[in-house]
Motif scaffolding. Structure first.
Motif, PDB file in Angstrom:
ATOM      1  N   LYS A  20     -32.693 -57.195  40.177  1.00  0.00           N
ATOM      2  CA  LYS A  20     -32.925 -56.438  38.940  1.00  0.00           C
ATOM      3  C   LYS A  20     -33.505 -57.354  37.854  1.00  0.00           C
ATOM      4  CE  LYS A  20     -29.449 -54.715  36.458  1.00  0.00           C
ATOM      5  NZ  LYS A  20     -28.350 -53.873  35.981  1.00  0.00           N
ATOM      6  N   ALA A  21     -32.991 -58.563  37.732  1.00  0.00           N
ATOM      7  CA  ALA A  21     -33.496 -59.506  36.731  1.00  0.00           C
ATOM      8  C   ALA A  21     -34.961 -59.853  37.003  1.00  0.00           C
ATOM      9  CB  ALA A  21     -32.639 -60.773  36.721  1.00  0.00           C
ATOM     10  N   GLN A  22     -35.328 -59.969  38.270  1.00  0.00           N
ATOM     11  CA  GLN A  22     -36.712 -60.293  38.625  1.00  0.00           C
ATOM     12  C   GLN A  22     -37.680 -59.132  38.400  1.00  0.00           C
ATOM     13  OE1 GLN A  22     -37.744 -63.404  39.587  1.00  0.00           O
ATOM     14  NE2 GLN A  22     -35.643 -63.940  39.038  1.00  0.00           N
ATOM     15  N   LEU A  23     -37.161 -57.914  38.402  1.00  0.00           N
ATOM     16  CA  LEU A  23     -38.011 -56.729  38.296  1.00  0.00           C
ATOM     17  C   LEU A  23     -38.183 -56.203  36.865  1.00  0.00           C
ATOM     18  CD1 LEU A  23     -36.826 -54.722  41.429  1.00  0.00           C
ATOM     19  CD2 LEU A  23     -38.924 -56.061  41.168  1.00  0.00           C
ATOM     20  N   ARG A  24     -37.473 -56.780  35.912  1.00  0.00           N
ATOM     21  CA  ARG A  24     -37.601 -56.321  34.523  1.00  0.00           C
ATOM     22  C   ARG A  24     -39.008 -56.618  34.002  1.00  0.00           C
ATOM     23  NH1 ARG A  24     -33.053 -54.493  32.409  1.00  0.00           N
ATOM     24  NH2 ARG A  24     -31.080 -55.165  33.304  1.00  0.00           N
ATOM     25  N   ASP A  25     -39.520 -55.730  33.138  1.00  0.00           N
ATOM     26  CA  ASP A  25     -40.836 -55.969  32.546  1.00  0.00           C
ATOM     27  C   ASP A  25     -40.725 -56.976  31.398  1.00  0.00           C
ATOM     28  OD1 ASP A  25     -39.942 -54.579  30.272  1.00  0.00           O
ATOM     29  OD2 ASP A  25     -41.032 -52.755  30.770  1.00  0.00           O
ATOM     30  N   GLU A  26     -41.832 -57.237  30.720  1.00  0.00           N
ATOM     31  CA  GLU A  26     -41.853 -58.243  29.647  1.00  0.00           C
ATOM     32  C   GLU A  26     -40.944 -57.881  28.472  1.00  0.00           C
ATOM     33  OE1 GLU A  26     -45.124 -55.303  29.296  1.00  0.00           O
ATOM     34  OE2 GLU A  26     -44.664 -56.764  30.846  1.00  0.00           O
TER      35      GLU A  26
END
Length: 179
Positions: A20-26
């Motif tokens: 989830k942390a890797q998939l968050r947007d900017e």
């Protein structure tokens, strides 16, 4: 059993939070599709590493107790005999449907819980939900998950049973990691 459940939850939540942390947007936001992907990854990893062996052994022990002459004398004996007879594949019987089931479960559970939570937060205007709200949202997400993923569980349980190598599924006899 307690150790196995703790390990399952640990792997599931660690993987979910990491992905989830890797998939968050900017902006730090997570779309529904990315939430579902994080849940799917968590379930697949959990299913392949912890759930498949523990459920295979549990299923064998349960079915063995229904036999006229049980062959296992506890969990350790069951693991040893399964590995002696079939190699490591003996405890990973049904790993593919387990991974599919766990992936679907986590995908649906995490996405439905997080979506429902955001709806309630939007409605109440508070970031911190009371215990009763979180509990109720967890129950709702669990209910949604059961109805959405039950077919995977039925297939997985049938494939892990002691009689699985003898059963036919359609025209194909399943072996190895599928059976």
């Amino acid at each position: 059993m307690l150790l196995g459940n703790a390990a399952k939850a640990g792997v599931r939540f660690l993987t979910y939070d990491t992905v989830k942390a890797q998939l968050r947007d900017e902006n730090g936001k997570l779309t529904m599709a990315r939430m579902m992907l994080a849940g799917l990854c968590a379930g697949v990893i959990e299913g392949g590493t912890v759930v498949a062996p523990s459920e295979t052994i549990k299923t064998r022990l349960i079915h063995d107790q229904c036999m006229p002459k049980p062959q296992y004398h506890g969990m350790v004996d069951c693991v040893q005999k399964a590995i002696q007879k079939d190699g490591i594949r003996g405890i990973y019987r049904g790993v593919v449907p387990v991974m599919a089931r766990q992936g679907a479960n986590s995908c649906v559970r995490f996405a439905s819980y997080d979506t429902l939570k955001q709806l309630v937060i939007g409605y109440t205007g508070t970031e911190t939900l009371p215990f009763a709200y979180s509990f109720g949202l967890g129950m709702a997400a669990g209910t949604i998950t059961v109805y959405a993923t039950m077919p995977f569980d039925v297939v997985k349980t049938r494939m892990q049973s002691l009689s699985a190598p003898l059963e036919r599924y359609g025209r194909v006899r399943l072996h190895g990691y599928l059976a």
